[in-house]
Design an enzyme around this catalytic site. Sequence first.
Site, PDB file in Angstrom:
ATOM      1  N   HIS A 160      -7.250  -2.865 -14.395  1.00 26.39           N
ATOM      2  CA  HIS A 160      -6.224  -2.112 -13.782  1.00 26.39           C
ATOM      3  C   HIS A 160      -5.475  -2.248 -14.109  1.00 26.39           C
ATOM      4  O   HIS A 160      -4.159  -1.995 -13.643  1.00 26.39           O
ATOM      5  CB  HIS A 160      -6.489  -2.057 -11.925  1.00 26.39           C
ATOM      6  CG  HIS A 160      -8.378  -1.657 -11.374  1.00 26.39           C
ATOM      7  ND1 HIS A 160      -8.057  -1.375 -10.701  1.00 26.39           N
ATOM      8  CD2 HIS A 160      -9.416  -2.341 -12.081  1.00 26.39           C
ATOM      9  CE1 HIS A 160      -9.342  -0.389 -10.623  1.00 26.39           C
ATOM     10  NE2 HIS A 160     -10.293  -1.818 -11.002  1.00 26.39           N
ATOM     11  N   ASP A 368       3.372  -2.021 -14.801  1.00 26.17           N
ATOM     12  CA  ASP A 368       2.520  -2.006 -13.407  1.00 26.17           C
ATOM     13  C   ASP A 368       0.825  -0.961 -14.218  1.00 26.17           C
ATOM     14  O   ASP A 368       2.124  -0.392 -15.119  1.00 26.17           O
ATOM     15  CB  ASP A 368       3.154  -0.676 -12.372  1.00 26.17           C
ATOM     16  CG  ASP A 368       2.488  -0.959 -11.204  1.00 26.17           C
ATOM     17  OD1 ASP A 368       1.428  -1.473 -11.231  1.00 26.17           O
ATOM     18  OD2 ASP A 368       2.624  -1.251 -10.395  1.00 26.17           O
TER      19      ASP A 368
HETATM   20  P1  ADP Z   1      -0.991  -2.573  -6.575  1.00 31.85           P
HETATM   21  O1  ADP Z   1      -2.661  -2.045  -6.703  1.00 31.85           O
HETATM   22  O2  ADP Z   1      -0.440  -3.668  -7.372  1.00 31.85           O
HETATM   23  O3  ADP Z   1      -0.688  -2.870  -5.357  1.00 31.85           O
HETATM   24  P2  ADP Z   1      -1.070   0.016  -6.200  1.00 31.85           P
HETATM   25  O4  ADP Z   1       0.025   1.333  -6.079  1.00 31.85           O
HETATM   26  O5  ADP Z   1      -2.395   0.073  -7.587  1.00 31.85           O
HETATM   27  O6  ADP Z   1      -0.644  -1.506  -6.170  1.00 31.85           O
HETATM   28  O7  ADP Z   1      -2.018   0.766  -5.118  1.00 31.85           O
HETATM   29  C1  ADP Z   1      -1.217  -0.357  -3.633  1.00 31.85           C
HETATM   30  C2  ADP Z   1      -2.318   0.650  -2.887  1.00 31.85           C
HETATM   31  O8  ADP Z   1      -2.321  -0.234  -1.118  1.00 31.85           O
HETATM   32  C3  ADP Z   1      -2.148   1.645  -2.345  1.00 31.85           C
HETATM   33  O9  ADP Z   1      -3.320   2.266  -2.205  1.00 31.85           O
HETATM   34  C4  ADP Z   1      -0.750   1.537  -1.021  1.00 31.85           C
HETATM   35  O10 ADP Z   1      -0.886   3.294  -0.399  1.00 31.85           O
HETATM   36  C5  ADP Z   1      -1.769   0.734  -0.539  1.00 31.85           C
HETATM   37  N1  ADP Z   1      -0.521  -0.166   0.534  1.00 31.85           N
HETATM   38  C6  ADP Z   1      -0.040  -0.628  -0.535  1.00 31.85           C
HETATM   39  N2  ADP Z   1       0.961  -1.182   0.481  1.00 31.85           N
HETATM   40  C7  ADP Z   1       0.916  -0.701   1.609  1.00 31.85           C
HETATM   41  C8  ADP Z   1       1.274  -0.770   2.709  1.00 31.85           C
HETATM   42  N3  ADP Z   1       2.322  -1.747   3.619  1.00 31.85           N
HETATM   43  N4  ADP Z   1       0.043  -0.250   3.509  1.00 31.85           N
HETATM   44  C9  ADP Z   1      -0.968   0.377   3.374  1.00 31.85           C
HETATM   45  N5  ADP Z   1      -1.024   0.502   2.493  1.00 31.85           N
HETATM   46  C10 ADP Z   1      -0.358  -0.028   1.432  1.00 31.85           C
HETATM   47  O1  F6P Z   2      -5.066  -3.455  -8.184  1.00 30.93           O
HETATM   48  C1  F6P Z   2      -4.370  -4.836  -9.130  1.00 30.93           C
HETATM   49  C2  F6P Z   2      -4.732  -5.813  -8.148  1.00 30.93           C
HETATM   50  O2  F6P Z   2      -4.939  -7.336  -8.585  1.00 30.93           O
HETATM   51  C3  F6P Z   2      -6.569  -6.305  -7.582  1.00 30.93           C
HETATM   52  O3  F6P Z   2      -6.662  -6.537  -8.717  1.00 30.93           O
HETATM   53  C4  F6P Z   2      -6.465  -6.390  -6.047  1.00 30.93           C
HETATM   54  O4  F6P Z   2      -7.402  -6.860  -5.742  1.00 30.93           O
HETATM   55  C5  F6P Z   2      -5.067  -6.156  -5.796  1.00 30.93           C
HETATM   56  O5  F6P Z   2      -3.753  -5.889  -6.931  1.00 30.93           O
HETATM   57  C6  F6P Z   2      -4.802  -6.510  -4.505  1.00 30.93           C
HETATM   58  O6  F6P Z   2      -4.571  -8.442  -4.903  1.00 30.93           O
HETATM   59  P1  F6P Z   2      -5.160  -9.119  -4.419  1.00 30.93           P
HETATM   60  O7  F6P Z   2      -6.344  -8.342  -4.243  1.00 30.93           O
HETATM   61  O8  F6P Z   2      -5.122 -10.572  -4.814  1.00 30.93           O
HETATM   62  O9  F6P Z   2      -4.632  -9.058  -2.604  1.00 30.93           O
END
Ligand code: ADP
Ligand code: F6P
Length: 459
Positions: A160, A368
């Site tokens: 990811h 990212d």
């Molecule tokens: P990462 O996997 O690195 O966190 P992504 O943008 O790919 O980044 O995914 C983040 C996911 O978590 C998205 O589906 C987003 O809507 C959710 N998310 C992030 N911050 C919040 C929040 N404050 N409240 C609810 N959902 C959140």
């Molecule tokens: O999407 C990337 C990622 O590292 C996932 O593997 C992971 O579940 C998510 O971000 C949130 O991080 P964590 O599981 O360390 O809270």
Amino acid sequence: MTGRRRLVVVSNRVAAPRAGSPGNQGGLAVALESALKQTRGIWFGWSGETVDEFNGHIRLERNQGITTATIDLTPEDVASYYEGYSNRTLWPLFHYRIDLAEYDRQFEAGYASVNRRFAETLAQLLDPDDIVWVHDYHLIPLARELRALGVCNRIGFFLHTPWPPVRLLTTLPDHRQLVEALFSYDLLGFQASEWLDSFTDYVTREADGRLGPDGEVAGFGLKTEAALFPIGIDAAAFRRAAQSPEARAMAKRMRTSIAGRHMLVGVDRLDYSKGLEERFLGYERFLSEDPESLNRVFLLQIAPPSREGIGSYQEIRDKLDQLSGRINGAHAEVDWVPLRYVNRGYSRRELAGIFRTARVGLVTPLRDGMNLVAKEYVAAQDAADPGVLVLSRFAGAAEDLAEALLVNPFSQEDIADSIRQALAMERPERIRRWEALMARVETNDVAHWQKAFLSRLAG
Ligand code: ADP
Ligand code: F6P
């Protein structure tokens, strides 16, 4: 597809779906939850809980059509495997932050031992026909451990995060061992061509590798396949979420508090890879350069804390607390604050309502793997009056979402200019760009991603 074969998904974090659960669990859990709802299968991983001594006990639960099978880890495992090798070593390295990467043999040992225990526990659950799909950097050696136990199932791996360039990866002391472990999988999936190219580059340069047709990769005297599978969101569900009563209530609440101003929104886990500091500085620059925008716009940044036991995360949190205080101290008035900085999660429906009321979505990570927030912002928009997506060119999503305003997130000028351009953009151009973006978000959705990966893995 997997046909009648059972799908077993494995990831470190398993997010048992709960109605309206506020999420800070990140993109992996959100995507897998959507993918698993559409298939029969189980989701195996860490419960998020600790026990004093590892007991191999598997907790089976069924919730909203998804069966989860979770195990507890010890506090020592969490320190060395999760906080250590996964998130103090691999996460910064894979996001090009070798300045933050810590190389420690105890982390490495913890990572190896937890992967072995995951394999030993999982092997008991597997039927010979199951298709196994492993996710993310926490579990790179899992297939090798399963093979050592005699597991012959088809096993795929999806990363990811980004995959770093060769010169960065070779700073990892055991880089050869880590990459060689990937050759125990039948199929490797990457989010963006830049990450796939870095992987094949490593194999050809460091492992005496060769690339064959159709993604075949030979290296270390072994063979696997590697290909691109850009992840998507459940676009239809997110659009529906944006029309739900909760989203409407949130949109109404937001409109009242926006009071005729324009809202910019950012939603990210509180992670140094998300470029939050740079985003705040770019926004501060915009405010200083455009005094007429004062009291007419504001930025809502939602950033729930993440990985709080790790020093680099505590540091970025402290920095953002200071910076938000400084920006508000310098510019706020009695009836207006330029930056609303909120450290909590919201339900998906509430988020959809927030996205829909924001004129600009700021998604500016420094690096990212994909970034699902960018796609969610697009999916939540009103087709008749959509907002503008400002997107980092260093997110995997930028390969697909070319009609966004693409920015260099390291440049404060670039961020300030894009905010200005987005706020000034007339409705016809906003609609034109949004339609093109939405078409891609809908076509390349999470079902498409899952089908593409699993049909290839099933062979
Ligand atoms: P990462 O996997 O690195 O966190 P992504 O943008 O790919 O980044 O995914 C983040 C996911 O978590 C998205 O589906 C987003 O809507 C959710 N998310 C992030 N911050 C919040 C929040 N404050 N409240 C609810 N959902 C959140
Ligand atoms: O999407 C990337 C990622 O590292 C996932 O593997 C992971 O579940 C998510 O971000 C949130 O991080 P964590 O599981 O360390 O809270």
